[in-house]
Design an enzyme around this catalytic site. Structure first.
Site, short mmCIF file in Angstrom:
data_model
loop_
_atom_site.label_atom_id
_atom_site.label_comp_id
_atom_site.label_asym_id
_atom_site.label_seq_id
_atom_site.Cartn_x
_atom_site.Cartn_y
_atom_site.Cartn_z
N ASP A 14 0.81 -1.23 0.00
CA ASP A 14 0.00 0.00 0.00
C ASP A 14 0.84 1.27 0.00
O ASP A 14 0.57 2.19 -0.77
CB ASP A 14 -0.95 0.03 1.20
CG ASP A 14 -2.05 -1.01 1.08
OD1 ASP A 14 -2.30 -1.47 -0.06
OD2 ASP A 14 -2.66 -1.35 2.10
N ARG A 95 2.25 4.76 16.91
CA ARG A 95 1.77 5.84 16.03
C ARG A 95 2.25 7.23 16.44
O ARG A 95 2.69 8.00 15.59
CB ARG A 95 0.24 5.81 15.90
CG ARG A 95 -0.33 4.48 15.39
CD ARG A 95 0.43 3.93 14.21
NE ARG A 95 -0.14 2.68 13.71
CZ ARG A 95 0.52 1.85 12.92
NH1 ARG A 95 1.75 2.13 12.54
NH2 ARG A 95 -0.05 0.75 12.49
N ASP A 124 -5.76 3.85 13.45
CA ASP A 124 -4.43 4.38 13.18
C ASP A 124 -4.46 5.71 12.43
O ASP A 124 -3.63 6.58 12.67
CB ASP A 124 -3.59 3.34 12.43
CG ASP A 124 -3.21 2.17 13.33
OD1 ASP A 124 -3.04 2.39 14.54
OD2 ASP A 124 -3.08 1.03 12.83
N SER A 175 -4.25 -8.44 7.77
CA SER A 175 -3.64 -7.14 7.97
C SER A 175 -2.85 -7.23 9.27
O SER A 175 -3.41 -7.50 10.33
CB SER A 175 -4.73 -6.07 8.07
OG SER A 175 -4.16 -4.88 8.57
N1 ARG Z 1 -6.83 -2.68 16.48
C1 ARG Z 1 -5.51 -2.39 16.89
C2 ARG Z 1 -5.37 -0.95 17.26
O1 ARG Z 1 -6.19 -0.16 16.88
C3 ARG Z 1 -4.48 -2.84 15.91
C4 ARG Z 1 -4.35 -2.07 14.66
C5 ARG Z 1 -3.42 -2.74 13.74
N2 ARG Z 1 -3.17 -2.00 12.56
C6 ARG Z 1 -3.11 -2.55 11.35
N3 ARG Z 1 -2.88 -1.75 10.37
N4 ARG Z 1 -3.31 -3.83 11.14
O2 ARG Z 1 -4.47 -0.55 17.94
#
Ligand code: ARG
Length: 398
Positions: A14, A95, A124, A175
Site C-alpha cells: 500500500d 503511532r 491508526d 492485515s
Molecule cells: N486494532 C488495533 C489498534 O487499533 C491494531 C491495529 C493494527 N493496525 C493494522 N494496520 N493492522 O491498535
C-alpha cells in the site's frame, strides 16, 4: 520547487504504491520515511531503497527502537496499560512516535503535508493525524488509501503496471502490524469472531500446547522500569526483547478479542505480545508489594483512562501528560525483584521482594511474633460501619 509530502513508509504494497499515487493525485514530491520500531521484518536498507525505486525523491530510515522502548513502552508499562483490560496498545503506542518523526521530517525538509497508508475504518488514521496536528498544527495530512479509495486490488494492478519492485508472493490474507511490543493480526477468516485463530497466524509466540519445561526468570525493576533480567543489566529495549523470547517460547501473550474501535466499529483482533504481557504481570506484582493501598486503588482508574487516551490517539494531549506525572510519582518505590514462571501460555508470579516493601511480616503473620493488635479491630469496625448502622435504623423505621 515542487511541494513536498512526507509519507510514513512501511515498505509494503500500500505505501509503495502510495508514493506514485500521491505524486499523481497531488503533484507533490514524495519523501518516504520508514521508522524502525522493532517490527523485525525486512532489512531497513532494502526498505529505504524500495521507496526510491517506487519514485520517492528522498528516503529516510530512522532506527527508533530505543526511543520507542524508553519513551513509549516504559510509560505504558508503568501504567500497566491495557485497553479493554486486555490489549497492551501495541499499534497505538507506535503511532505517536512515527507521527513525531513525520512532523519533524516535514519541518526539516520543507514539506507542507504528511501522508500515511491507513484506511478510513481504523484507529491508526486518527492516531497519526491527531498526533501530527498536536505537534505541527500547520501541516495537513493526506491518506491516499482512504481519500482516493485505493483498494488492495487496485494497488496490485498499479504495482504490476508500473513495474514496482514488490513481491506479489508476499500477499498475506491478514492485515498485520507489529513492533517490539507485540503483533496485531486482523481481517481474513478472523473477521468471523466465531472462527478460532489457527496456528499459522502467530510468529512471536510458539504453540503453548507444545511448550517444554517451565522457564523461571527474575526481573529487577527500578522505579517501575526493568533494569536487570536474571541479574544481568538490561536497557528497556533489551528487557522487552529478552522477555519476548523467553515468554514467546512458552506461548505467553496470545490474545483474541472483540475490540471497540474509536470509529465506532467492533472488530475482531488477535494479538501476541509475550514480552508486554509478562512484563506487565511482573510490574503489577511489584506494585502490589510497594504501593500503598489508596494510591494503588486510585491508580487502577488512572491506568484505564491512560490506556483509553492512548488508544484514542491522544498521546500528545494535556490530560495524558498530566496522568503521566501522576503515574511517575506512583513509581517512586516500585523497585525490587519479581520471579516469574513462564509455562504453556501462562506467566505466573511466584515471588517478589523489595527494599521498599510495605509487606510487614510481623503484621501479617498468623504465627507467633504477631505485632498486630487485634483488639483494635473491634472498635475500628464499629466506627467504620456506624453510618450504615444509623441508616439501617432509619430504613427499618420507615
Ligand atoms: N486494532 C488495533 C489498534 O487499533 C491494531 C491495529 C493494527 N493496525 C493494522 N494496520 N493492522 O491498535
Amino acid at each position: 520547487m515542487a511541494e513536498r509530502v512526507v509519507l510514513a513508509y512501511s515498505g509494503g504494497l500500500d505505501t509503495s504504491v502510495g508514493i506514485g499515487w500521491l505524486k499523481d493525485a497531488t503533484g507533490k514530491e514524495v519523501v518516504a520515511l520508514a521508522i524502525d520500531v522493532g517490527q523485525d521484518g525486512e532489512d531497513m536498507d532494502v526498505v529505504r531503497q524500495r521507496a526510491l525505486d517506487c519514485g520517492a525523491v528522498e528516503s529516510v530510515v530512522v532506527d527508533a527502537k530505543d526511543e520507542f522502548a524508553n519513551d513509549y513502552l516504559m510509560p505504558a508499562l508503568k501504567a500497566n496499560a491495557k485497553y479493554q483490560k486486555q490489549y497492551p496498545l501495541v499499534s497505538a503506542l507506535s503511532r505517536p512516535l512515527i507521527a513525531k518523526y513525520l512532523a519533524q521530517t516535514a519541518q526539516e525538509l520543507g514539506a507542507n503535508s504528511v501522508a500515511h497508508g491507513c484506511t478510513g475504518k481504523g484507529n491508526d488514521q486518527v492516531r497519526f493525524e491527531a498526533a501530527v496536528t498536536a505537534i505541527a498544527p500547520e501541516l495537513t495530512s493526506i491518506a491516499p488509501v482512504r481519500d482516493l479509495a485505493l483498494t488492495r486490488d487496485k494497488a496490485i494492478v498499479y504495482a504490476a503496471e508500473h513495474n514496482l519492485p514488490i513481491e506479489q508472493s508476499k500477499k498475506s490474507p491478514y492485515s498485520v502490524d507489529q513492533n517490539v511490543w507485540g503483533r496485531a493480526v486482523e481481517t481474513g477468516f478472523l473477521e468471523d469472531p466465531w472462527n478460532a485463530p489457527i496456528e499459522d497466524i502467530y510468529t512471536y509466540t510458539k504453540n503453548p500446547a507444545e511448550a517444554g519445561a517451565p522457564t523461571e526468570v527474575i526481573i529487577t525493576f527500578n522505579q517501575g522500569i526493568p533494569v536487570a533480567i536474571d541479574g544481568e543489566s538490561v536497557t528497556p529495549l533489551q528487557a522487552v526483547e529478552i522477555m519476548n523470547r523467553l515468554a514467546g517460547d512458552q506461548g505467553v501473550g496470545r490474545l483474541d478479542m472483540v475490540e471497540d474501535r474509536l470509529v465506532g466499529i467492533k472488530s475482531r483482533e488477535v494479538y501476541e505480545a509475550p514480552g508486554a504481557i509478562a512484563l506487565i504481570a511482573a510490574h503489577e506484582a511489584l506494585e502490589d508489594l510497594t504501593v500503598e493501598r489508596d494510591l494503588a486503588r486510585y491508580k487502577r482508574g488512572i491506568e484505564a483512562k491512560w490506556s483509553e487516551l492512548v488508544y484514542d490517539g491522544l498521546w500528545f494531549s494535556g490530560l495524558k501528560r498530566a496522568l503521566d506525572v501522576f503515574i511517575d510519582e506512583s513509581q517512586k518505590y516500585v523497585s525490587g525483584d519479581v520471579r516469574l514462571k513462564l509455562h504453556a501460555g501462562t506467566a505466573v508470579v511466584t515471588g517478589r521482594q523489595s527494599k521498599q516493601s510495605l509487606y510487614d511480616f510481623e503484621l501479617a503473620t498468623y504465627d507467633t511474633g504477631d505485632t498486630f493488635d487485634q483488639s483494635l479491630a473491634k472498635g475500628f469496625i464499629d466506627l467504620w460501619s456506624l453510618p450504615s448502622k444509623i441508616a439501617a435504623r432509619r430504613d427499618l423505621a420507615n
